[in-house]
Scaffold this active site. Structure first.
Site, PDB file in Angstrom:
ATOM      1  N   GLY A  45       0.817  -1.202   0.000  1.00 40.63           N
ATOM      2  CA  GLY A  45       0.000   0.000   0.000  1.00 40.63           C
ATOM      3  C   GLY A  45       0.848   1.249   0.000  1.00 40.63           C
ATOM      4  N   CYS A  46       0.253   2.350   0.397  1.00 38.37           N
ATOM      5  CA  CYS A  46       0.962   3.625   0.448  1.00 38.37           C
ATOM      6  C   CYS A  46       2.201   3.506   1.324  1.00 38.37           C
ATOM      7  CB  CYS A  46       0.030   4.708   0.999  1.00 38.37           C
ATOM      8  SG  CYS A  46       0.845   6.281   1.294  1.00 38.37           S
ATOM      9  N   PHE A  47       3.336   3.986   0.803  1.00 36.61           N
ATOM     10  CA  PHE A  47       4.579   3.818   1.555  1.00 36.61           C
ATOM     11  C   PHE A  47       4.671   4.689   2.792  1.00 36.61           C
ATOM     12  CE2 PHE A  47       6.653   6.133  -2.343  1.00 36.61           C
ATOM     13  CZ  PHE A  47       5.916   7.286  -2.112  1.00 36.61           C
TER      14      PHE A  47
END
Length: 239
Positions: free
Chosen positions: A64-66
């Site tokens: 997912g979003c880092f």
């Protein structure tokens, strides 16, 4: 002094999604994404790397979003750096605007530098599968969709591949997850650091609605479920 923050259409979409979550929670009692709400309680891997003298190794995880994945590993003892970036594609597309389209082969990823005498690769995997993301969500994570948000382990050597492969099989048989694990393993892919404004994003913007709804619960879960491995002061990229 006002801090300059780069905002593009994808970052704006993330903020917009967080605002929708907030409105839904206020008026309809909707809760944040499952992955951010509670951890998966899982056993450590049966196969792990052997104990070794103090030195530095790297591991690369995508989930997912880092921003959130980086934030989790920045709070793990034995980790000396967690760097947001891109992995899986080519160098000329390793930048946010291109990766966010979803067709570059890249995933938003985090390169974790760690001391295996303090924490092993298998123990990092346990945190990754338990609190950093939901490994049953394919090409998405919470409000973010696309192949760039896939659940992928970028193994840097054959030992990491074997440990990750064995752990995925172990977890699949455990019955902990209500859906199949979709995490893939990609070998020997280059890692490219993300732009400076993405580094330490969770630490720099703890009050961002996106961070509050999707990522801060992950830090709380890490502290609760892995108290012996949690450190309150995160290790930062921009020290």
């Amino acid at each position: 002094m006002t801090r300059h923050i780069h905002i593009n259409r994808v970052t704006s979409a993330r903020i917009g999604a967080a605002i929708l979550f907030a409105v839904a929670a206020l008026f309809y009692g909707v809760r944040p994404a499952h992955a951010a709400e509670r951890p998966f309680i899982i056993a450590p891997p049966a196969m792990d790397e052997p104990a070794s003298p103090s030195h530095q190794e790297t591991a690369v995880f995508a989930g997912g979003c880092f921003w959130g994945v980086q934030g989790v590993f920045q709070h793990v003892k034995g980790v000396s750096q967690a760097l947001s970036g891109y992995a899986g594609g080519k160098a000329d597309t390793a930048h946010y605007d291109a990766v966010s389209v979803g067709d570059t082969g890249h995933a938003e990823a985090v390169q974790v530098t760690y001391d295996p005498s303090q924490i092993t690769y298998g123990q990092l995997l346990q945190i990754y599968f338990s609190v950093a993301h939901d490994p049953t969500q394919k090409n998405r994570q919470g409000p973010d969709t696309g192949a760039q948000y896939r659940s992928t382990i970028f193994a840097t050597n054959s030992q990491q591949h074997k440990i990750a492969q064995a752990y995925i099989a172990q977890l699949g048989k455990s019955g902990v997850y209500s859906k199949p694990i979709v995490t893939t393993i990609e070998d020997q892919k280059n890692f490219y650091p993300a732009e400076a404004y993405h580094q330490d994003y969770l630490v720099q913007h703890p009050d961002s609605l996106y961070i509050v709804f999707n990522d801060m619960p992950k830090i709380a879960n890490l502290a609760k479920e892995f108290g012996e491995r949690y450190r309150d002061k995160p290790v930062l990229v921009n020290r």
